[in-house]
Design an enzyme around this catalytic site. Sequence first.
Site, PDB file in Angstrom:
ATOM      1  N   ALA A  33     -14.899  84.986   8.707  1.00  0.00           N
ATOM      2  CA  ALA A  33     -14.055  85.651   7.713  1.00  0.00           C
ATOM      3  C   ALA A  33     -13.942  87.147   8.021  1.00  0.00           C
ATOM      4  CB  ALA A  33     -14.645  85.464   6.318  1.00  0.00           C
ATOM      5  N   ASP A  34     -12.756  87.693   7.752  1.00  0.00           N
ATOM      6  CA  ASP A  34     -12.586  89.144   7.823  1.00  0.00           C
ATOM      7  C   ASP A  34     -12.478  89.677   6.394  1.00  0.00           C
ATOM      8  OD1 ASP A  34      -9.941  88.713   6.922  1.00  0.00           O
ATOM      9  OD2 ASP A  34      -9.092  88.889   8.925  1.00  0.00           O
ATOM     10  N   SER A  35     -12.230  90.971   6.253  1.00  0.00           N
ATOM     11  CA  SER A  35     -12.233  91.565   4.909  1.00  0.00           C
ATOM     12  C   SER A  35     -11.133  90.978   4.022  1.00  0.00           C
ATOM     13  CB  SER A  35     -12.109  93.082   4.990  1.00  0.00           C
ATOM     14  OG  SER A  35     -10.931  93.446   5.669  1.00  0.00           O
ATOM     15  N   ASP A  37      -9.940  87.909   4.248  1.00  0.00           N
ATOM     16  CA  ASP A  37     -10.419  86.568   3.881  1.00  0.00           C
ATOM     17  C   ASP A  37     -11.419  86.640   2.734  1.00  0.00           C
ATOM     18  OD1 ASP A  37      -8.961  85.332   5.975  1.00  0.00           O
ATOM     19  OD2 ASP A  37     -10.625  85.619   7.375  1.00  0.00           O
TER      20      ASP A  37
END
Length: 86
Positions: A33-35, A37
């Site tokens: 996950a990224d920010s 997400d």
Amino acid sequence: MEFDKLKAVIAGVLSVDPNEITEEETFVEDLGADSLDLFQIVAGIEEVFGLKVPPEEAEKMTKVGEALQWIKHAVTEKEQAEHDNA
């Protein structure tokens, strides 16, 4: 019940198999996950569970299990408040 709902939220955001999500996994390192997400996962938690996740609590949720524990605690508090007001 809460875990299945949480897995559905995570799977929907990250396009992963909900059956492969465990409480031990981290959102960033294990699930990729990224920010954005993470923001979408928190928004999904709020929508599905009818809760408001304070930013300081969202920042603490680095593992799936941490999010699950927060949800369980918040749902219990919400139900208790509703019971007290009934």
